[in-house]
Design an enzyme around this catalytic site. Structure first.
Site, PDB file in Angstrom:
ATOM      1  N   HIS A 174      32.245 110.482  36.263  1.00 42.12           N
ATOM      2  CA  HIS A 174      31.079 109.392  36.234  1.00 42.12           C
ATOM      3  C   HIS A 174      30.892 109.063  34.555  1.00 42.12           C
ATOM      4  CE1 HIS A 174      29.678 109.627  40.349  1.00 42.12           C
ATOM      5  NE2 HIS A 174      29.723 110.619  40.445  1.00 42.12           N
ATOM      6  N   ASP A 208      29.340 116.554  39.343  1.00 46.30           N
ATOM      7  CA  ASP A 208      29.680 116.405  40.483  1.00 46.30           C
ATOM      8  C   ASP A 208      30.980 115.123  40.928  1.00 46.30           C
ATOM      9  OD1 ASP A 208      28.263 114.481  39.386  1.00 46.30           O
ATOM     10  OD2 ASP A 208      27.643 113.313  41.298  1.00 46.30           O
ATOM     11  N   GLU A 209      31.515 115.166  41.884  1.00 48.61           N
ATOM     12  CA  GLU A 209      32.529 114.070  42.423  1.00 48.61           C
ATOM     13  C   GLU A 209      33.594 114.034  41.171  1.00 48.61           C
ATOM     14  OE1 GLU A 209      30.058 111.438  45.222  1.00 48.61           O
ATOM     15  OE2 GLU A 209      29.696 110.953  43.242  1.00 48.61           O
ATOM     16  N   VAL A 210      34.198 115.081  40.791  1.00 48.81           N
ATOM     17  CA  VAL A 210      35.396 114.668  39.988  1.00 48.81           C
ATOM     18  C   VAL A 210      36.578 114.194  40.574  1.00 48.81           C
ATOM     19  CG1 VAL A 210      36.697 115.698  37.819  1.00 48.81           C
ATOM     20  CG2 VAL A 210      34.402 116.532  38.208  1.00 48.81           C
TER      21      VAL A 210
END
EC number: 3.2.1.52
Lengths: 501, 501
Positions: B237, B297-299
């Site tokens: 992100h 989060d969400e790598v």
């Protein structure tokens, strides 16, 4: 001198009110403008720039077509690389020599803000307003392009209605379907029956539309080429009517005695029809449009079934236990009452489905999503004109870009002859009022309704969602810039946001 | 003289920042107020009415409890039929004699607008402001009651943030989780790295939060008992970070050559950690709260997998092909960097899931709806405090009254010991920014977030949706009255609407 020629859309002439106004004998002051518009057709508007553009003021760079972001997309569109600068101080639009209209045509003078023209203007990197040499030939694919707003479930203050009329004009919608009253409240202030709003509105002073409010809405709409079609839905959806009009609604029974609750309009009393006669006589003069929407949807029979007088009437009439026959009995008499006012009428599809005898010029609105194609086939097969709202109930929200779903609808995608297809005169985006009021209505409606606008205006072949996205993002920013808080389509920003804050 | 005694909530003292501030050696100017609050505990605030209420001014009629419509519902509440009239001109709240706080306690002086107190006031049929004699003993069930707003996917102008802080206070939320930057834009203006916003914001001047903007948000929040926890989410992100900070992001490869696109923060360069050290040093001084949210989060591993240098590093470190080990490697070093600033940190659940070694006081935020109970069990089983946001992603919209779904969540409904349950310190309602900006954010958030507010504040037994509906309708009208355009729950109206229009 430099010219941009615009072939203005002749659509205003093709919409029902203008046709009907020609038939009608009584000409109101309003009609003068309408005739003036008729006289202008076929209209060639030459936009002459007398003062604004200086010779040699070309901007020597190509502007990408998709950056201009017209919405809805015109039928024919030819842009060139030749750009001019605009000066707000000295720019004006004038009548061309060959135009049959003149300065007396007030709608046209007002319309010199022509929406498409303004969309051609873009800011260059230096903040100057530019416009490229452009030829546009435009007209709408469908004549009826409507928005339904519901001012009964929540009262909508005047400024919300006016703001949305402005947004409608920006999107070339031309019909405001005003679902003005319903079960929860009766905000329409009637001169003939003042108790309807006095006792049926959420509040008798703050939550009503006075006669002058209604006039303002109609005039504001008219100046933007928008018809106002009011809907007074009966015999169902009328709980709020009962507060101010004794004996209008059917008393429901619990066993052998009245339960204290009420059902649809009482169809067996002459007083109901006397009331409707007087009421619609008023409505026909207050609203100048040639059409009134009479509703007729979702009639609940349970109250009628409970009432002994109704049951007796059913027997007398030989209706058996088919209460849709009673509904038709009511609607048939209502239609005759309204026809006597010289108005045309629109109805929800149930009225057609129930086999009510309809005048030839009745417009049937198809709203039930299930078997929508079959309904269109049946309605047009019976020779009635129809408008489609079933796929465009914008009160139903979901996560993500649902505008794409609205955009992908093809209104003529049903089995039928060419003659049948021609009977589909347009559609409506409906924003029912259960969950919207002044706090959230406008961003919820726009730009989702813009998708419907392009479907109803542009050529059938305009279906590229990717291209539409790019233009709609810009169009949405244009709405925000003009003060319409249209919600974002997706991640991003508008160039003009927050300047000066 | 007439008294109303209010046992004010001691919750401010129980929230993490105050605990931590006690441990911390460096006291900023801000801490003076915090210590002043600590000194006040346990706080008995006696609200004395010195001038406002006249003897014999009782209003002799019973006010129904549910008409007072407190939201969120206090823990203990005893109202009586004895009513007083309030005069805005002469009413005031003063310190009681036995109060340990004094006029020097500025937060408390400000808090004399106590939210619950104002909700006790109601208008009678004559328009006069009334309040019934009431004893309230109140405290929150959970200490952490947060709202996440995302100012990266769309920039949120300051007035939107401030308005929502006001609404948060009205709903007794006490944490503003500011997801300030993300892939699409970097609006935080850094003193140390001005290029981050200069090149990473949507616009370098209009779409940024200046140092004074950030200060204003923090102070506005502080005066309303709200902590501001900023989130700087890495290593994923972070697309917008790359614009202003060369070599921070991993270059992705297409075959054997760089593709020109970039992935997560480059975890194999020392320069990345040098940058983070300087950056979080700044953040730790700009934001006074004891916690920073570090994301995690969400790598997405695809870019790392494409990069030959990363692959070589994986081999060197013995990570094999398990890129979550590389992610943990990065996070571990980042946590050490932030720990050195004496701040605590919050992380999204993936950081825990990947087995990163965390400090004891780390708060793990559970956001993945699937297997939420299992995650709560695991996180608390490992001894970590946790907050729950999984059931409260308010960016997901649907037709109807979805607030009821949020309301019905029971945060402690997972398998675990009492000790584990105590580690759930609260929750957050998250409004991610894909589809919201200034045009629609506030009505979309409120009153839907109010359902979460009551769940986190009131007793576990407060679960009656019908009762909640009645109170929430009134509470929503109260928000609208105070200028927060909270959307309607359903059909209806607010009493004060459109007066004077």
């Amino acid at each position: 001198m430099t010219w941009v020629e615009v072939n203005a859309a002749p659509e205003l002439i093709h919409t029902p009110p203008f046709r009907l106004k020609q038939k009608s004998a009584d000409r109101t002051a309003l009609n003068t403008d309408m005739y003036c518009l008729l006289k202008c057709a076929p209209l060639i508007l030459a936009v002459a720039v007398c003062h604004g553009w200086l010779f040699g003021d070309f901007v020597g760079k190509q502007k990408e077509l998709d950056e201009i972001s017209l919405w809805p997309l015109p039928q024919k569109f030819q842009s060139s690389a030749v750009a001019f600068k605009l000066s707000p101080a000295s720019f004006q639009i004038v009548h061309a020599k060959q135009s049959s209209a003149g300065p007396s045509c007030s709608i046209l003078v007002n319309a010199f803000r022509l929406e498409t023209f303004s969309q051609l203007v873009y800011e260059d990197n230096y903040g100057a307003n530019n416009i490229n040499k452009t030829d546009i030939s435009d007209f709408p694919r469908f004549a009826h392009r409507g928005i339904l707003l519901d001012s009964s479930r929540h009262f909508l203050p005047l400024k919300v209605i006016l703001a949305n009329l402005e947004a409608m004009a920006m999107n070339k919608f031309n019909v405001f379907h005003w679902h003005i009253v319903d079960d929860p409240s009766f905000p329409y202030m009637s001169r003939t029956f003042p108790d309807l709003s006095q006792k049926g509105a959420y509040h008798p002073f703050t939550h009503v539309y006075t006669p002058s409010d209604v006039k303002m809405v109609i005039e504001f709409a008219r100046m933007r080429g928008i018809r106002v079609i009011p809907e007074f839905d009966t015999p169902g959806h009328t709980q709020s009517w009962g507060n101010g009009q004794l004996d209008l609604l059917t008393p429901c029974y619990s066993g052998s005695s009245p339960s204290g609750t009420f059902g649809p309009v009482n169809p067996i009393l002459n007083s109901s029809y006397d009331f409707m006669t007087q009421f619609f006589k008023e409505i026909s003069t207050v609203f100048p449009d040639a059409y009134i929407h009479l509703g007729g949807d979702e009639v609940d029979f349970s109250c009628w079934k409970s009432n002994p007088d109704i049951k007796k009437f059913m027997v007398q009439q030989g209706f058996g236990t088919d209460y849709s026959k009673l509904e038709s009995f009511y609607i048939q008499r209502l239609l005759d009452i309204v026809a006597a006012t010289k108005k045309g009428y629109m109805v929800w599809q149930e009225v057609f489905d129930n086999g009510v005898k309809l005048k030839d010029d009745t417009v049937v609105e198809v709203w039930i999503g299930n078997k929508m194609e079959e309904e269109l086939q049946n309605v047009t097969g019976a020779g009635f004109t129809t408008i489609l709202s079933a796929p465009w109930y914008l009160d139903y929200i979901s996560y993500g870009q649902d505008w794409q779903r609205y955009y992908k609808v093809e209104p003529l995608n049903f089995p039928g002859t060419d003659a049948q297809k021609k009977l589909v005169i347009g559609g409506e985006a409906c924003l029912w009022g259960e969950y919207v009021d002044a706090t959230n209505l406008t961003p919820r409606l726009w730009p989702r309704a813009s998708a419907v606008a392009e479907r109803l205006w542009s050529d059938k072949s305009v279906t590229d969602v990717g291209n539409a996205y790019k233009r709609l993002v810009q169009h949405r920013c244009r709405m925000v810039k003009r003060g319409i808080p249209a919600e974002p389509l997706f991640v991003g920003h508008c160039r003009q946001e927050y300047m000066g804050l």
